[in-house]
Design a protein around this motif. Structure first.
Motif, PDB file in Angstrom:
ATOM      1  N   PRO A 174     -44.671 -30.599  41.672  1.00  0.00           N
ATOM      2  CA  PRO A 174     -44.048 -29.212  41.996  1.00  0.00           C
ATOM      3  C   PRO A 174     -43.882 -29.052  43.477  1.00  0.00           C
ATOM      4  CG  PRO A 174     -45.779 -29.555  39.836  1.00  0.00           C
ATOM      5  CD  PRO A 174     -45.220 -31.164  41.090  1.00  0.00           C
ATOM      6  N   ALA A 219     -40.689 -29.989  44.753  1.00  0.00           N
ATOM      7  CA  ALA A 219     -39.332 -28.988  44.327  1.00  0.00           C
ATOM      8  C   ALA A 219     -39.555 -28.150  44.864  1.00  0.00           C
ATOM      9  CB  ALA A 219     -39.869 -28.923  42.742  1.00  0.00           C
ATOM     10  N   LEU A 238     -39.952 -19.762  40.335  1.00  0.00           N
ATOM     11  CA  LEU A 238     -39.086 -20.468  39.646  1.00  0.00           C
ATOM     12  C   LEU A 238     -39.780 -21.465  39.668  1.00  0.00           C
ATOM     13  CD1 LEU A 238     -36.820 -20.227  38.982  1.00  0.00           C
ATOM     14  CD2 LEU A 238     -36.014 -21.046  40.724  1.00  0.00           C
ATOM     15  N   VAL A 239     -40.295 -22.009  39.888  1.00  0.00           N
ATOM     16  CA  VAL A 239     -40.794 -23.739  40.086  1.00  0.00           C
ATOM     17  C   VAL A 239     -42.051 -23.959  39.715  1.00  0.00           C
ATOM     18  CG1 VAL A 239     -42.057 -25.690  41.653  1.00  0.00           C
ATOM     19  CG2 VAL A 239     -40.318 -24.886  42.888  1.00  0.00           C
ATOM     20  N   CYS A 282     -42.979 -21.745  37.058  1.00  0.00           N
ATOM     21  CA  CYS A 282     -41.730 -21.320  35.305  1.00  0.00           C
ATOM     22  C   CYS A 282     -41.045 -22.930  35.126  1.00  0.00           C
ATOM     23  CB  CYS A 282     -41.147 -20.539  35.967  1.00  0.00           C
ATOM     24  SG  CYS A 282     -42.136 -18.985  35.880  1.00  0.00           S
ATOM     25  N   ALA A 283     -40.887 -23.226  35.768  1.00  0.00           N
ATOM     26  CA  ALA A 283     -40.110 -24.657  35.818  1.00  0.00           C
ATOM     27  C   ALA A 283     -41.355 -25.936  34.807  1.00  0.00           C
ATOM     28  CB  ALA A 283     -39.148 -25.287  36.384  1.00  0.00           C
ATOM     29  N   ASN A 284     -42.393 -25.762  35.775  1.00  0.00           N
ATOM     30  CA  ASN A 284     -43.455 -26.418  35.917  1.00  0.00           C
ATOM     31  C   ASN A 284     -44.241 -26.406  34.443  1.00  0.00           C
ATOM     32  OD1 ASN A 284     -45.185 -28.296  36.409  1.00  0.00           O
ATOM     33  ND2 ASN A 284     -46.985 -27.161  37.445  1.00  0.00           N
ATOM     34  N   ALA A 296     -43.165 -24.836  31.657  1.00  0.00           N
ATOM     35  CA  ALA A 296     -41.895 -24.982  30.190  1.00  0.00           C
ATOM     36  C   ALA A 296     -42.290 -26.046  30.798  1.00  0.00           C
ATOM     37  CB  ALA A 296     -40.813 -24.534  31.112  1.00  0.00           C
ATOM     38  N   ALA A 297     -42.373 -26.910  31.036  1.00  0.00           N
ATOM     39  CA  ALA A 297     -41.771 -28.536  30.830  1.00  0.00           C
ATOM     40  C   ALA A 297     -43.414 -29.101  30.312  1.00  0.00           C
ATOM     41  CB  ALA A 297     -41.331 -29.630  32.621  1.00  0.00           C
ATOM     42  N   ARG A 321     -44.927 -26.614  28.223  1.00  0.00           N
ATOM     43  CA  ARG A 321     -45.014 -26.618  27.520  1.00  0.00           C
ATOM     44  C   ARG A 321     -46.269 -25.214  27.449  1.00  0.00           C
ATOM     45  NH1 ARG A 321     -41.976 -30.925  23.403  1.00  0.00           N
ATOM     46  NH2 ARG A 321     -40.149 -31.218  24.138  1.00  0.00           N
TER      47      ARG A 321
END
Length: 483
Positions: free
Chosen positions: A267, A270, A315-316, A318-320, A322-323, A325
């Motif tokens: 993260p 990223a 953004l990063v 939320c992506a983390n 989401a990955a 779960r």
């Protein structure tokens, strides 16, 4: 009248110095006094109520630039803590201290994490590493304070951004002059680091000292280059991140090689990449800046929601999540954690920025500096770093330090005929670096190592770090006076 106009600042200082009043209460008292005294200093046309509303809007807008980063940074931190718990609690048995690792943790790893998230998170992350090296609790906290040495770029430079707005400078200007001042500061910090390492029984030899100087010269140069050619908010993140990668390849010393450590670093990598791309690719930067930007008045910088660093952090994060779960329960836990740890700094940031905005716009700051210069002449600049350092120490926040003192410092620059870029940079760097020994940071460190009640000992042992920094700032102020 100048003494009367200085009363809000003095009240904040006295309240915080007493140790009996919290940051928010002190800020509220300072704001109330500022509002009460502003009509006496104000010379503009129009009713005071209209003036107050306008400055409240402008101040709240400046504060929002900082608050957005605070909230996004807390989300990023709490998500990272759940997806990579080993990073925040390395565990394991205590090992023999490795000087090279100690240097990298203090000068690169800690400042990197502080740059990414801010608010003392760098200290939270490095203390477990320092304990694992075999340091006792108090010594680990003292070395851990080095994670705060690049606070002008902490939390993606949120405090510096506020300071730039109050000084009427561009963020690149304040970042560049802060970087110039940080170069000699790093060498002063290194000298104290060698002394502390020697007291801990691990004094480096000549070859290692030369190695340390080379790395810090590279760090100082990288910070200058990033602030010159990329962006203020990327200053420490990119500089420390790049040097950490090189250091990792050379030493293999920071928990290297495992898939877990790679996953934990993803993260942050990223986020670093996102900042770099959006600040160096011209068409992308232009497109993002033009998307939904808005400013309530012409006197404040616009908020660019898709270019602002808070959007990238969000953004990063939320992506983390989401990955990983995350469940609804985990999101609820994170929301509670953000509310618990975020409401105090958000409210204090808002109040202090409002106080600074009204102090500057009403003419109170100019009147204070006019009286000071009348009393001591251009030598008043020597008080500049002392004022900044005191604000940083007492508030524990470079946002608050800049919000309170930057209007006064810029008035000093204008009336003494000094370059505002250097004076604002000095305020920014001195105020930021003295948050390192603030009661907030000292208490946080003591709590992390289970040494509550030994804060005074930690403070005394950390004083050489602060003394070295103050010496650099006073020399910089003297150079300004003599130039």
């Amino acid at each position: 009248m100048a003494g009367l106009y200085a009363l809000p600042i003095l009240a904040v200082v006295a309240a915080l110095a007493s140790g009996r009043v919290g940051l928010q209460t002190a800020a509220g008292a300072g704001l109330a006094l500022t509002v009460a005294l502003a009509p006496l200093a104000r010379t503009g046309d129009g009713d005071f109520a209209g003036f107050l509303v306008e400055q409240a809007v402008n101040g709240a807008w400046l504060a929002w630039h900082a608050i957005a980063v605070i909230l996004a940074g807390l989300l990023f931190h709490n998500v990272a803590k759940r997806t990579a718990p080993d990073l925040f609690d390395p565990g394991g048995v205590r090992a023999q201290l490795n000087y090279r690792q100690l240097f990298a943790v203090c000068f690169l790893l800690g400042p990197f994490f502080e740059a990414a998230t801010g608010f003392g998170v760098g200290l939270i992350i490095v203390i477990p590493f320092l304990l694992r090296m075999g340091l006792d609790g108090v010594t680990a906290v003292v070395f851990g304070l080095y994670s705060q040495i690049l606070v002008p770029w902490g939390a993606m430079a949120v405090g510096s951004t506020v300071g730039a707005g109050l000084a009427g400078l561009g963020t690149q200007e304040i970042g560049l002059y802060s970087a110039y001042l940080t170069a000699p500061l790093l060498l002063a910090y290194l000298a104290v680091f060698w002394w502390l390492a020697g007291r801990a029984g691990h004094a480096p030899g000549l070859a290692q000292r030369i190695d340390d100087v080379v790395w810090l010269a590279a760090l100082a140069g990288a910070i200058v280059l990033v602030n010159r050619y990329v962006a203020l908010e990327a200053g420490a993140l990119l500089s420390c991140g790049a040097l950490l990668a090189v250091r990792h390849l050379r030493d293999q010393g920071l928990r290297a090689g495992s898939s877990d450590s790679m996953r934990a670093a993803l993260p942050y990598a990223a986020l670093t990449l996102a900042v770099l791309l959006t600040r160096t690719i011209g068409p992308l930067e232009t497109a993002l800046k033009g998307l939904g930007n808005y400013a309530p008045t012409a006197d404040v910088p616009p908020f660019e929601p898709f270019y602002h660093v808070s959007f990238l952090i969000l953004l990063v994060a939320c992506a983390n999540a989401a990955a990983a779960r995350f469940s609804a329960m985990e999101w609820a836990t994170i929301a509670r954690a953000i509310w618990t740890s975020g409401r105090a700094p958000v409210l204090a940031t808002l109040i202090f920025v409002l106080m600074g905005q009204i102090t500057a716009a009403s003419g109170m700051a100019a009147e204070i500096m006019r009286a000071l210069i009348g009393a001591v002449g251009a030598g008043a600049v020597l008080a500049s770093p002392v004022i900044a350092a005191l604000m940083g120490l007492l508030t524990g926040s470079n946002v608050a330090a800049n919000a309170i003192a930057m209007p006064v410092q810029t008035s000093l620059a204008a009336q003494a005929g000094l370059p505002i870029t250097w004076v604002a940079g000095l305020q920014n760097v001195a105020g930021s670096n003295f948050t390192l020994i603030s009661p907030i940071r000292i208490a946080m460190g003591a709590a992390l190592v289970g040494e509550g009640g030994r804060e005074g000992e930690i403070f005394r042992r950390a004083m050489p770090i602060a003394g070295a920094a103050l010496a650099v700032f006073l020399l910089a102020a003297l150079a300004l006076l003599l130039a």
